[in-house]
Motif scaffolding. Structure first.
Motif, PDB file in Angstrom:
ATOM      1  N   UNK A 202       1.007  -1.528   0.080  1.00 21.17           N
ATOM      2  CA  UNK A 202      -0.190   0.526  -0.292  1.00 21.17           C
ATOM      3  C   UNK A 202       0.994   1.483   0.205  1.00 21.17           C
ATOM      4  N   UNK A 203       0.349   2.230  -0.417  1.00 24.86           N
ATOM      5  CA  UNK A 203       0.707   3.751  -0.252  1.00 24.86           C
ATOM      6  C   UNK A 203      -0.038   5.203   0.729  1.00 24.86           C
ATOM      7  N   UNK A 204       0.507   5.181   1.414  1.00 24.65           N
ATOM      8  CA  UNK A 204       0.634   5.947   2.715  1.00 24.65           C
ATOM      9  C   UNK A 204       0.646   7.805   2.189  1.00 24.65           C
ATOM     10  N   UNK A 205      -0.493   8.807   2.750  1.00 20.96           N
ATOM     11  CA  UNK A 205      -0.416  10.036   2.419  1.00 20.96           C
ATOM     12  C   UNK A 205       0.943  10.623   3.202  1.00 20.96           C
ATOM     13  N   UNK A 206       2.273  11.034   2.482  1.00 25.66           N
ATOM     14  CA  UNK A 206       3.262  11.150   3.117  1.00 25.66           C
ATOM     15  C   UNK A 206       3.280  12.676   4.255  1.00 25.66           C
ATOM     16  N   UNK A 207       1.864  13.323   4.395  1.00 21.83           N
ATOM     17  CA  UNK A 207       2.346  14.471   4.618  1.00 21.83           C
ATOM     18  C   UNK A 207       2.417  14.119   6.051  1.00 21.83           C
ATOM     19  N   UNK A 208       3.371  15.158   6.933  1.00 23.51           N
ATOM     20  CA  UNK A 208       3.600  15.009   8.028  1.00 23.51           C
ATOM     21  C   UNK A 208       2.346  15.507   8.978  1.00 23.51           C
ATOM     22  N   UNK A 209       1.887  15.673   9.958  1.00 22.77           N
ATOM     23  CA  UNK A 209       0.843  16.443  10.630  1.00 22.77           C
ATOM     24  C   UNK A 209       1.416  17.295  11.367  1.00 22.77           C
ATOM     25  N   UNK A 210       0.760  18.272  11.436  1.00 26.26           N
ATOM     26  CA  UNK A 210       2.018  19.666  11.948  1.00 26.26           C
ATOM     27  C   UNK A 210       0.985  19.290  13.458  1.00 26.26           C
ATOM     28  N   UNK A 211       2.712  19.882  14.465  1.00 30.42           N
ATOM     29  CA  UNK A 211       1.900  20.265  15.678  1.00 30.42           C
ATOM     30  C   UNK A 211       1.402  20.769  16.279  1.00 30.42           C
ATOM     31  N   UNK A 212       0.637  20.836  17.426  1.00 31.57           N
ATOM     32  CA  UNK A 212      -0.599  21.523  18.247  1.00 31.57           C
ATOM     33  C   UNK A 212       0.426  22.366  18.835  1.00 31.57           C
ATOM     34  N   UNK A 213       0.614  23.345  18.062  1.00 31.51           N
ATOM     35  CA  UNK A 213       1.309  25.031  18.553  1.00 31.51           C
ATOM     36  C   UNK A 213       0.754  26.268  17.786  1.00 31.51           C
TER      37      UNK A 213
END
Length: 307
Positions: A168-179
């Motif tokens: 499979x292939x996942x979305x490579x976007x890294x989540x932004x931190x909550x700051x």
């Protein structure tokens, strides 16, 4: 053969007709954490026959659904106006998706037209296939961490059957931190550590004599949106938290924009929150309040905007 807990994955795809397998493929993989499952509503009929000897007869299996739980990171798709990877799951939780091409994707509660998904759950060498899935979700935001959606999804299940793990292939976007988010309650910029919001869907699983598993369509039959946050205590002149609780003062709650890159930003807006309970807390020696709230309103109680 032993199965590894870390070698698991899910595929999710919107169904064009309720309960008809949408056959999700490799491009429908969603990156998840903390997978758990149970056979929800499993029926085992007891046979309490009266006979000369003590003891029971063997029970009869009479159908089951399956419930799958997991967490998903809150993140955008990487392109503003393109739905995030988690989109199909939010839609299966009774949320309407509104796309403003090139700008944003908004999710808000809906009271009709609920969609369903097919979910394939691979468990290191075997697969459960769930159709007609609907569920509920909560979102949890904590300072210095990635935001998380927590899903509980219920569906009609077939399997398990032996199956190789797909590539499979996942979305490579890294989540932004909550700051660096301008959180506010009404017009007051409160200092908080964490915010949670629970969609609170009631999942009805009516019986059906004609259904193969003994269950009819899984239905979202009710909704009770609640949440909590933990502001630092203030003087009454600055913000009268207890007074607002007693008066039932309704006010907006907004996180402000979380993330700094177009295509990977989001904001949670609650249009009319009222405090349900208030109690004292302690954060590093500072007085805080633990506030539980309800979100008033119909399908405009809250919205999550990805931009």
């Amino acid at each position: 053969m032993a199965k590894l807990v870390k070698r698991e994955l899910i595929l999710v795809k919107i169904e064009s007709s309720y309960g008809v397998d949408a056959t999700p493929g490799a491009s429908d993989a969603i990156l998840v954490e903390n997978i758990g499952w149970s056979f929800a509503g499993a029926r085992m009929v007891e046979r309490a026959a009266v006979k000369p000897s003590l003891g029971m007869l063997q029970g009869i299996f009479a159908g089951t659904l399956m419930e799958v739980t997991f967490d998903v990171e809150v993140k955008g798709s990487g392109a503003a106006g393109t739905a995030p990877e988690v989109g199909p799951l939010l839609r299966a939780c009774g949320m309407a998706e509104t796309i403003d091409a090139g700008t944003s994707v908004e999710y808000a509660p809906a009271s009709a037209g609920h969609e369903s998904v097919t979910l394939y759950y691979y468990e290191d060498g075997s697969v459960y296939k769930l159709t007609g899935c609907r569920g509920t979700v909560s979102v949890n935001l904590e300072t210095g961490a990635a935001g998380k959606f927590s899903f509980t999804i219920t569906g009609h299940v077939s399997g398990p059957t032996d199956a190789a793990m797909p590539t499979v292939s996942y979305d490579a976007t890294t989540p932004p931190p909550v700051i660096n988010a301008s959180f506010s309650v009404g017009s007051y910029s409160a200092v908080i550590n964490a915010l949670s919001l629970d969609l609170g869907n009631t999942i009805a699983t009516p019986p059906s004599m004609s259904a193969e598993d003994g269950y009819s369509e899984i239905i979202i039959s009710d909704r009770d949106v609640t949440g909590s946050f933990d502001p630092e205590a203030t003087t009454v002149a600055a913000k009268n938290w207890a007074g607002e609780w007693k008066a039932g003062t309704a006010q907006t709650i907004t996180t402000g924009t979380i993330g700094s890159t177009a295509g990977n930003q989001y904001e949670l807006e609650i249009s009319s929150a009222w405090y349900k309970e208030l109690s004292p807390g302690d954060r590093d020696g500072l007085r805080t309040y633990e506030i539980g709230f309800g979100a008033a309103g119909d399908d405009d109680a809250f919205k999550i905007i990805f931009s």
